[in-house]
Design an enzyme around this catalytic site. Sequence first.
Site, PDB file in Angstrom:
ATOM      1  N   GLU A   1      48.408  42.072  36.986  1.00 49.93           N
ATOM      2  CA  GLU A   1      48.127  42.296  38.408  1.00 49.93           C
ATOM      3  C   GLU A   1      49.343  42.876  39.132  1.00 49.93           C
ATOM      4  O   GLU A   1      49.203  43.714  40.037  1.00 49.93           O
ATOM      5  CB  GLU A   1      47.708  40.981  39.054  1.00 49.93           C
ATOM      6  CG  GLU A   1      46.903  41.176  40.332  1.00 49.93           C
ATOM      7  CD  GLU A   1      46.072  39.940  40.705  1.00 49.93           C
ATOM      8  OE1 GLU A   1      45.658  39.203  39.781  1.00 49.93           O
ATOM      9  OE2 GLU A   1      45.844  39.724  41.898  1.00 49.93           O
TER      10      GLU A   1
ATOM     11  N   GLU B   1      49.297  46.385  38.410  1.00 52.70           N
ATOM     12  CA  GLU B   1      48.189  46.983  39.157  1.00 52.70           C
ATOM     13  C   GLU B   1      48.601  47.225  40.609  1.00 52.70           C
ATOM     14  O   GLU B   1      48.301  48.267  41.192  1.00 52.70           O
ATOM     15  CB  GLU B   1      46.977  46.021  39.090  1.00 52.70           C
ATOM     16  CG  GLU B   1      45.682  46.608  39.602  1.00 52.70           C
ATOM     17  CD  GLU B   1      44.548  45.566  39.627  1.00 52.70           C
ATOM     18  OE1 GLU B   1      44.811  44.373  39.369  1.00 52.70           O
ATOM     19  OE2 GLU B   1      43.407  45.943  39.906  1.00 52.70           O
TER      20      GLU B   1
ATOM     21  N   CYS C   1      41.395  35.614  41.124  1.00 52.18           N
ATOM     22  CA  CYS C   1      41.328  34.478  40.194  1.00 52.18           C
ATOM     23  C   CYS C   1      40.459  33.344  40.706  1.00 52.18           C
ATOM     24  O   CYS C   1      40.208  32.377  39.994  1.00 52.18           O
ATOM     25  CB  CYS C   1      42.733  33.965  39.881  1.00 52.18           C
ATOM     26  SG  CYS C   1      43.760  33.817  41.324  1.00 52.18           S
TER      27      CYS C   1
ATOM     28  N   SER D   1      41.408  42.968  42.819  1.00 48.30           N
ATOM     29  CA  SER D   1      42.064  43.274  41.552  1.00 48.30           C
ATOM     30  C   SER D   1      41.007  43.250  40.457  1.00 48.30           C
ATOM     31  O   SER D   1      40.082  42.448  40.499  1.00 48.30           O
ATOM     32  CB  SER D   1      43.130  42.215  41.256  1.00 48.30           C
ATOM     33  OG  SER D   1      43.442  42.178  39.895  1.00 48.30           O
TER      34      SER D   1
ATOM     35  N   LYS E   1      34.281  27.641  38.468  1.00 48.34           N
ATOM     36  CA  LYS E   1      34.648  28.151  37.140  1.00 48.34           C
ATOM     37  C   LYS E   1      33.479  28.043  36.156  1.00 48.34           C
ATOM     38  O   LYS E   1      33.414  28.793  35.186  1.00 48.34           O
ATOM     39  CB  LYS E   1      35.857  27.388  36.592  1.00 48.34           C
ATOM     40  CG  LYS E   1      37.175  27.688  37.312  1.00 48.34           C
ATOM     41  CD  LYS E   1      37.718  29.044  36.968  1.00 48.34           C
ATOM     42  CE  LYS E   1      38.981  29.373  37.739  1.00 48.34           C
ATOM     43  NZ  LYS E   1      39.331  30.794  37.634  1.00 48.34           N
TER      44      LYS E   1
ATOM     45  N   GLU F   1      31.719  31.102  36.833  1.00 46.72           N
ATOM     46  CA  GLU F   1      32.485  32.251  36.352  1.00 46.72           C
ATOM     47  C   GLU F   1      32.311  32.440  34.849  1.00 46.72           C
ATOM     48  O   GLU F   1      32.120  33.554  34.364  1.00 46.72           O
ATOM     49  CB  GLU F   1      33.962  32.059  36.676  1.00 46.72           C
ATOM     50  CG  GLU F   1      34.826  33.254  36.297  1.00 46.72           C
ATOM     51  CD  GLU F   1      36.292  33.028  36.647  1.00 46.72           C
ATOM     52  OE1 GLU F   1      36.819  31.943  36.320  1.00 46.72           O
ATOM     53  OE2 GLU F   1      36.902  33.929  37.227  1.00 46.72           O
TER      54      GLU F   1
ATOM     55  N   GLU G   1      29.399  39.641  32.620  1.00 45.45           N
ATOM     56  CA  GLU G   1      30.444  40.574  32.193  1.00 45.45           C
ATOM     57  C   GLU G   1      31.630  39.869  31.525  1.00 45.45           C
ATOM     58  O   GLU G   1      32.537  40.519  31.022  1.00 45.45           O
ATOM     59  CB  GLU G   1      30.919  41.416  33.375  1.00 45.45           C
ATOM     60  CG  GLU G   1      31.310  40.723  34.640  1.00 45.45           C
ATOM     61  CD  GLU G   1      30.194  40.231  35.547  1.00 45.45           C
ATOM     62  OE1 GLU G   1      28.997  40.405  35.190  1.00 45.45           O
ATOM     63  OE2 GLU G   1      30.493  39.661  36.591  1.00 45.45           O
TER      64      GLU G   1
ATOM     65  N   CYS H   1      43.879  25.598  44.544  1.00 41.63           N
ATOM     66  CA  CYS H   1      43.145  24.925  43.471  1.00 41.63           C
ATOM     67  C   CYS H   1      43.392  23.421  43.429  1.00 41.63           C
ATOM     68  O   CYS H   1      42.545  22.665  42.953  1.00 41.63           O
ATOM     69  CB  CYS H   1      43.502  25.526  42.109  1.00 41.63           C
ATOM     70  SG  CYS H   1      43.350  27.312  42.100  1.00 41.63           S
TER      71      CYS H   1
END
Lengths: 583, 176, 615
Positions: A280, A283, A300, A320, A359, A362, A367, A505
Amino acid sequence: MSKINVTVNGRPVAVDAGSTILDAANKAQVRIPTLCHIEGLEPTGSCRVCSVEVEGRKTLVPSCAEPATDGMKIRTNTPRVLLARKQMIQLMLANHPDDCLYCMRAGDCDLQQMAEDAGIRERAWRRGEHRSHPVDRSSPSVVRDPEKCILCGKCVRVCDEVQGVAAIDHAGRGFDSFVLPAFDDELASTTCVNCGQCVAICPTGALVERSDLSRVWRYLADDALVTVVQTAPAVRAALAHVYGMSGGDAEARMVTALREMGFAQVFDTQYAADLTIMEEGTELLHRIQEGGPLPLITSCSPGWIKFAEHFYPDSLEKLSTCKSPQQMLGAMVKNYWAEQMDVPAENIRVVAVMPCTAKKFEAERPEMETEGGRDVDAVITTRELIRAFGEMSMDFEVLEPGEFDRFLGASSGAGAIFGATGGVAEAALRTVFYLLTGENPGPEDFEAVRGLEGVKEIELTLPDGAVVRGAVIHGLGNARRVMDRVASGETDYAFIEIMACPGGCVGGGGQPYGADLQRTAELAGELYEIDEKRVLRFSHENPEIQKAYEDYLESPLSDRSHALLHTQYRGRSQFSAEDEASE
Amino acid sequence: MQEANVCQCTGSRAHRLPPPTAVSSGAYGPFDASDPGTLIPLMQATQEEFGYLPRVEVARIADYLGLSEARVYGVATFYNQFRLEPLGKNYIQICSGTACHVKGASEIFSVLRAELGLEDASTSKDGLFTVDSVACLGACSMAPLVNVNDEFHGHMTAQKALKLVRDIRAKERKAQ
Amino acid sequence: MNPTKDTITIIVGTGTCGMAAGANKIHDYFADKIGEAAPDAFQLKRTGCLGYCTVEPIVDVEIPGWPRVSFGPVTLDNAERLWDMVAEGGELPTEFVLGTHSDPGEVIELRDVPVLWETPFFRHQKRLVLKNSGIIDPESLQEYLTAGGYRGLARALEMSPAEVVEEVKTSGLRGRGGAGFPTGLKWQFAHDAPGDQKYIICNADEGDPGAFMDRSILEGDPHAVIEGLAIAAYAIGADKGYVYCRAEYPLAIRRLTDAIAQAEEAGYLGNGICGTDFSFELLIKKGAGAFVCGEETALIASIEGKRGMPRPRPPYPAQSGLWGKPTNINNVETVANVPFILADGAEAFRRYGTENSPGTKVFALAGKVKRSGLVEAPMGMPLRDIIFDIGGGVQDDKAFKAVQIGGPSGGCLPEHLLDTRVDYDSLVEAGAMMGSGGMVVMDEDTCMVDVAKFFLDFTASESCGKCLPCREGCARLKETLNGIVRAHRDESPEESLLRFQAVTMMEDLAKVIQDTAACGLGQTAPNPILSTLEYFQDEYNAHVFERRCPSGVCTALLEYYIDPELCTGCGLCVRRCPDDAIIGEKRHAHYIATEKCINCGTCRQFCPFGAIKVR
């Protein structure tokens, strides 16, 4: 500020003007049970469990909402108050399933505790009408059981006022009220972002996470499989708090506990956090050089991602393309580690322990897979992990310290602080500074991003004198406010860190119950302490990361990196009948 | 009339949907989209237009006012006035009083609902029938009692009720 | 058409209740007749509700040289006689004349026709608020002005806002919607509250079943409400106001809408009222069907587009109300008193009523009473006088049992409390409540348990659901009462025990609900149960322990039996019985099998010999 003098159960106490009776009681260290009260939000006065006696007042008075006035004489435990409190609880129980032994909240339930404290030993109202509604198991993250709901409304308020999502609300009226998504649709089809803040604040078993623990036990029991585990930084911080030890000690024992559970390898999500920083950070520099799209927004937090997909589909290009550390680590296990260890990828199962309910969602995103298969096969929350310890009758405190496995187990302090709001930004800045100047900054140079303020700003001066500005946001309500300005072009940030949960988190929807600002700050503190005590402070200096690039990935943003470590997003509708309604 | 499509809303407030019919028709209002207090009058106008609140309109109303759909649904289900489902063309009420109950009203109820394919809803998909049970109509000597479009039918049996519904359906088909 | 002093005017009372009695048909009848005869010689008007509902439809006649005369009930059968008198100079039909609108004591030349205001129904009333209702044409601003309208506003605008507040405080006017809070004090709080924007709200939600005082005022005298609100707005410093009217009152909404337009055009609303720099915009908000929205903060939530749920108080609306701004909310009847107080002064108002409850109160007198309708009596009048003098006593001269005052929030007072004076404090002392003014008379055939159940069914279904005690508690109270009035033929001992247990818990729970509920709806929902438990304990005991309903109302508890002396064995009942519970041979006395009888009562309806009885 003028002071107000009151007495609570005869104890005199002085409070600031504008305080409620509850504030005064807290200051006098008199405990008043509450159910619908949320720290920091306006009181609603709906559960009436906090009702107390005030001299001169005809009826009992809700202490959460009633302002304290000078000379007030408050009594919180008279027979009249206790009778009323018991009646309130009996009324709740009259509309509640007799499910305590099997309920996911057994032993850790606010309603159960309250009934026990009040000395309830039998049901007062039997065979009466009760609310009836099927359980909604559609969502991979949150299971809804409206029959256990006591209509305190905290989930509604958290979802609306704190997270700015408002996927659920009160519906119906009177006895036939429910908390529902629009049209009582299944949660999975709504704008619910799976952040689990509702689960964390629910006082009963009405909202719980979907439990994947039994699936994990099945993997572990299957000798044909190689089951590995990774844990997020916030998990060890929570364990430190629960078991009363330092973050470092908790981390070491956690590794041992996981080995005892039977995992073949114990990896560290923090390793992948360092990896994320490499990808990142690079990036970000590319985007700055190429003039966009900016701001670069972190990716994230899967709750934030789904939020962006629903509410800011036009801004998805700014996200990102990096996967989250959880997913990156899974991809590395199923490809890099599998190759190195000569283990067929299809026999590997990756389990992640997370402070997060999103999560779970996720991990199931279509994908999130590579040639090696699904990145992550099962996600369990911190709460589920602690339950697993219970199932094993394991005493965490007496375990010997252990160490993460090599290959995907080493991490820098920058990786550790990912669990706190500002942590990703700080870690990224440490590496970006190095990438730009060739030198390491002081590790504490970017402390400005720490702390619990909802929106923090930071500036980084580049070698050519250019100033790069960034923002750090936690809580989706705050994200909405800033993103609205981003969407209308009013901001000049180059990067934004967004974490869906308040505090980051460490305040995730999967953490142990009983979160408050103080605890959140403490947990973040554990992570900063881990960082401080580390020798390795910078992601780019992580030797295992360097090796991974040398041997396998080549460089950040290489083709292989893109294939394994990057992902894409898609816009989602904001309303249920959106296609039809658009006609 | 409200120029609702031409607005400055951006970001999460950007409109995804066309404005509600009650706004664009010009026959009601005016409706100030920036005033949350517009919600109830807008729903009232929508129900006046359609006879109920269609799901599509609820979405448009939420979008127009910048509210979540759950919130609009919550307000709609609070007040007696609002209906989220249209009444069928033929309104069938089966009396649930004690006398009717004893004489087999619940059998008539389930037979009709099976015939019309009503599982969770009260209204048939073709919009022709709504079947509801209703509190005692006070004509117990004619039990079991079925009220069809304000006409009382006494001494009903499941067979007779079925025939009645089928007759109505045939008439409706012919009329189409 | 140009009315001259020779024009004969026919005025038909077309409030909602008049219309329900057929007044529209009467209006059309006269319209046709006038059209056929000589349109220029006659004027046909509408008016609101006079309050004497038992004799609707009411038609007034104004013939030059005569005082105005009221007739009722006027039906399509007797309307012709009225037309005859008016058009052909025929006899005045004394059988349905009500009286003349002369001043009491005035000598009139119409023989056999009393002065309306001296007839039994009106004699003890004092019509201040209802002064114009049923008299003026509510659609005519001119008639309102001629009757003295907007004088109060004119006088108020000559005073300072603080002085206006003081006048209302001195008058002692108390909220007529239910709680009786001193209106002037409420205005004072809103006046003193700091804020750049303030609001006035008129609570026209009138949710009590059986209450229609506010409806009649809005339909019959809408400008009085507008004037009162304008005065209130001036006093507290508000420039915007809302009338929150329940959607079930379409005529009231229409009349008010038209009146607002008239007032705006004439400069009594809008910018620069009466040539001063005071501006006030009045809008109408329609309710959407929720009794709880009669509660102030729930009403505010509804205007804000939310679910109608109350908020914790303090802060009170005077400090933080609509959109968080200082707001003053008053009931329609309260507001309708304000023009008089400003026009004639606080002392004039204090001439009526009592020291602590000055003025009058409008009651909706209904139930088992001979003369029912809207009654405006001075505060402090004994209940007995209202029921027996104004109301004419119990229908069919049956025995009086109780009077229910205050709707679902109120209580039932038995005979020995009939001398209670009707004012806020005396009623509360007696265990009831003024409420909005609903007054239902009950006789020996009323079951008090059934009454409590009826009101509780209502409040439980209208509970907003926010707070635990009301939402869950009212449901349990409802279940307990339902358990008492149901038959329990095959009840197991355990079920009996649970039923008794629930009854013992009922009173405690009712008191806890009163003590903890978040708003007036919940706090007063247990009132009907508690007051009937206090005064009619014997009826509860009969239901619970003897499984018997003494008044014969709770059908499930009645035992149907056939009197063998009267039964001829015709067998009519056998055919009607839905459960084949009647057994017998033709021409021999029949018998009801109690075990099979479901208490529907059909047989009793059909027996030509009255042989089927209950006990």
